[in-house]
Design a protein around this motif. Structure first.
Motif, short mmCIF file in Angstrom:
data_model
loop_
_atom_site.label_atom_id
_atom_site.label_comp_id
_atom_site.label_asym_id
_atom_site.label_seq_id
_atom_site.Cartn_x
_atom_site.Cartn_y
_atom_site.Cartn_z
N PRO B 202 68.71 -46.61 87.74
CA PRO B 202 68.58 -45.69 86.59
C PRO B 202 67.37 -44.76 86.73
O PRO B 202 67.43 -43.61 86.28
CB PRO B 202 68.39 -46.63 85.39
CG PRO B 202 68.89 -47.95 85.84
CD PRO B 202 68.66 -48.02 87.31
N ILE B 203 66.31 -45.25 87.36
CA ILE B 203 65.12 -44.40 87.52
C ILE B 203 65.42 -43.29 88.52
O ILE B 203 65.04 -42.13 88.31
CB ILE B 203 63.90 -45.26 87.96
CG1 ILE B 203 63.55 -46.25 86.86
CG2 ILE B 203 62.71 -44.37 88.30
CD1 ILE B 203 62.57 -47.34 87.28
N ALA B 205 68.32 -42.05 89.07
CA ALA B 205 69.22 -41.12 88.38
C ALA B 205 68.42 -40.19 87.47
O ALA B 205 68.65 -38.98 87.43
CB ALA B 205 70.27 -41.90 87.58
N GLN B 206 67.47 -40.79 86.76
CA GLN B 206 66.62 -39.98 85.88
C GLN B 206 65.81 -38.97 86.68
O GLN B 206 65.51 -37.88 86.20
CB GLN B 206 65.68 -40.93 85.12
CG GLN B 206 65.11 -40.33 83.84
CD GLN B 206 63.99 -41.21 83.28
OE1 GLN B 206 63.92 -42.42 83.57
NE2 GLN B 206 63.12 -40.62 82.48
N ALA B 207 65.50 -39.34 87.92
CA ALA B 207 64.73 -38.45 88.80
C ALA B 207 65.64 -37.42 89.46
O ALA B 207 65.19 -36.67 90.33
CB ALA B 207 63.99 -39.27 89.84
N THR B 208 66.91 -37.41 89.08
CA THR B 208 67.93 -36.50 89.63
C THR B 208 68.08 -36.65 91.14
O THR B 208 68.41 -35.69 91.83
CB THR B 208 67.67 -35.01 89.28
OG1 THR B 208 66.52 -34.55 90.01
CG2 THR B 208 67.44 -34.81 87.79
N LEU B 209 67.84 -37.84 91.66
CA LEU B 209 67.97 -38.08 93.09
C LEU B 209 69.29 -38.78 93.39
O LEU B 209 69.80 -39.54 92.56
CB LEU B 209 66.79 -38.94 93.59
CG LEU B 209 65.42 -38.27 93.43
CD1 LEU B 209 64.30 -39.26 93.77
CD2 LEU B 209 65.31 -37.03 94.32
N THR B 210 69.83 -38.51 94.58
CA THR B 210 71.11 -39.08 94.97
C THR B 210 70.88 -40.25 95.92
O THR B 210 70.24 -40.09 96.97
CB THR B 210 71.96 -38.01 95.70
OG1 THR B 210 71.99 -36.85 94.87
CG2 THR B 210 73.37 -38.51 95.94
N VAL B 211 71.39 -41.41 95.54
CA VAL B 211 71.26 -42.58 96.41
C VAL B 211 72.16 -42.39 97.63
O VAL B 211 73.34 -42.10 97.49
CB VAL B 211 71.67 -43.86 95.65
CG1 VAL B 211 71.66 -45.06 96.59
CG2 VAL B 211 70.72 -44.09 94.48
N PRO B 212 71.59 -42.51 98.83
CA PRO B 212 72.37 -42.27 100.04
C PRO B 212 73.53 -43.27 100.18
O PRO B 212 73.45 -44.39 99.70
CB PRO B 212 71.36 -42.49 101.17
CG PRO B 212 70.02 -42.37 100.53
CD PRO B 212 70.19 -42.83 99.13
N ASP B 213 74.59 -42.83 100.85
CA ASP B 213 75.70 -43.72 101.16
C ASP B 213 75.27 -44.66 102.27
O ASP B 213 74.38 -44.36 103.05
CB ASP B 213 76.91 -42.91 101.65
CG ASP B 213 77.55 -42.16 100.50
OD1 ASP B 213 77.45 -42.65 99.36
OD2 ASP B 213 78.11 -41.08 100.75
N GLY B 214 75.94 -45.77 102.34
CA GLY B 214 75.74 -46.64 103.49
C GLY B 214 74.79 -47.76 103.21
O GLY B 214 73.79 -47.60 102.53
N ALA B 215 75.12 -48.92 103.77
CA ALA B 215 74.32 -50.11 103.52
C ALA B 215 73.62 -50.56 104.80
O ALA B 215 73.13 -51.68 104.87
CB ALA B 215 75.21 -51.23 102.99
N PHE B 216 73.57 -49.68 105.81
CA PHE B 216 72.92 -50.08 107.05
C PHE B 216 71.47 -50.47 106.77
O PHE B 216 70.76 -49.78 106.06
CB PHE B 216 72.94 -48.94 108.08
CG PHE B 216 72.16 -49.27 109.31
CD1 PHE B 216 72.65 -50.17 110.25
CD2 PHE B 216 70.89 -48.72 109.52
CE1 PHE B 216 71.92 -50.51 111.37
CE2 PHE B 216 70.15 -49.05 110.65
CZ PHE B 216 70.67 -49.94 111.58
N ALA B 217 71.05 -51.58 107.34
CA ALA B 217 69.68 -52.05 107.10
C ALA B 217 68.99 -52.36 108.42
O ALA B 217 69.45 -53.22 109.18
CB ALA B 217 69.71 -53.30 106.22
#
Lengths: 104, 250
Positions: B202-203, B205-217
């Motif tokens: 949610p933070i 999202a509030q920061a208008t940032l897009t969470v990258p795709d992919g779960a590579f770690a």
């Protein structure tokens, strides 16, 4: 803050100034401790915490935008304050206060 | 190394490496107030390091101290998360790195305050107050910069894209985690993912940032198997004095 080297622009791009007031552990009122820059009130509060209460100086913080403070004019010092100068009888130091009263 | 020693070393190396990284900002912050705040955070983390590594050294019982562990080990003996050894980059990237870690750190410490080992619980109880503030502060800056100017937004999105592949390692448990969970009731990393998502997404999202795709770690920090090249460079700077003048004191 700015890399453009233009002083006029630099002044405008600074974060606004805030005055910081802190109530100490045993203090009964908030005291002015200094000022700092911050983009908004929440950030001013955090900055005040980091700049002024690192050594457990306080238990309560107020921050106030500096522009909200109306200050007396130094050139009005005479009319503002001098009339009280010779009226020592206004200091209530002539009364005995019982110890149980505590801090006044 | 016993599971307890490994576990404590991981906790201490996390705070040591991030603490040192943040201290690299000292005197270079973008504003006086931010400079002081970063140095304060670094000092909090180094203080926590003394407690975790101090306990690790005692539990290890080889006559070493927290200082010996911090200043006398080489890269392959460090057990910190890869995220934390990543270079500071710009101010935005530094804040994003802290933000991603702080919320994990907070969940971890909250869990650790409940463990049956009294000393571990005591350290966590002291650290959790500091880290609650770190998490609060980094979150506020992520929102301020992410939802700020075009340039600050771009820098924060770049930071998130770059650091995202290092997020996964925080939530991958191994046999050491399983053993300490069984013995002391320590938090299991896998269980922290959902509450971390609830706090962080949610933070962002509030920061208008897009969470990258992919779960590579990327992995290999907490096991010590595969640190990034950055840690060696950092240790070279951090340990220089002690290596040149062993036991120097003042």
């Amino acid at each position: 803050m700015t890399q453009d080297g233009n002083d006029m622009t630099a002044a405008k791009r600074e974060w606004p100034l805030w005055e910081v007031f802190i109530r100490g552990q045993h203090g009964m009122s908030h005291r002015h401790v200094g000022s700092l820059h911050a983009a908004d009130a929440a950030m001013a509060m955090k900055n005040a915490r980091d700049v002024y209460t690192r050594r457990y100086e306080g238990v309560s913080i107020w921050v106030v935008p500096s522009v909200q403070i109306t200050a007396s004019n130094p050139s009005d010092k005479g009319p503002m304050f001098d009339p009280a100068d010779d009226k020592t009888y206004r200091h209530p130091t002539f009364f005995d206060i019982p110890d149980d009263v505590g801090a006044m | 190394m016993s599971d307890l020693v490994t576990y404590l070393t991981r906790l201490g190396d996390n705070t040591l490496v991030l603490g040192h990284r943040l201290s690299e900002w000292c005197g270079r912050g973008p504003a006086l107030e931010e400079d002081i705040a970063l140095a304060n955070t670094a000092l909090d983390l180094i203080g926590q390091t003394q407690m975790w590594l101090g306990y690790a050294a005692e539990a290890e019982a080889k006559g070493r101290t927290a200082d010996d562990l911090a200043m006398g080990r080489d890269v392959w003996d460090f057990r910190n998360l890869l995220l934390l050894e990543q270079p500071n980059g710009d101010f935005g990237r530094t804040i994003m790195r802290s933000f991603l870690f702080d919320h994990w750190h907070l969940l971890m410490l909250r869990g650790l305050t409940q463990v049956s080992d009294a000393r571990m619980a005591g350290i966590a109880a002291k650290a959790v107050k500091e880290v609650a503030y770190h998490a609060d502060r980094s979150a506020e800056l992520v929102v301020g910069l992410g939802d700020g100017t075009e340039e600050s937004h771009r820098r924060m999105q770049d930071a998130l894209d770059r650091l995202w592949p290092y997020v996964g390692e925080m939530f991958i448990g191994d046999e050491v985690d399983a053993a300490t969970a069984a013995e002391f009731g320590a938090p299991v990393p896998d269980m922290l993912r959902a509450p971390w998502d609830d706090a962080v997404l949610p933070i962002l999202a509030q920061a208008t940032l897009t969470v990258p795709d992919g779960a590579f770690a990327h992995q290999g920090g907490k096991t010590g198997a595969r640190h990034t090249e950055h840690l060696g460079h950092m240790l070279t700077t951090m340990q220089w004095l002690h290596r040149a003048y062993p036991g120097a004191n003042w």
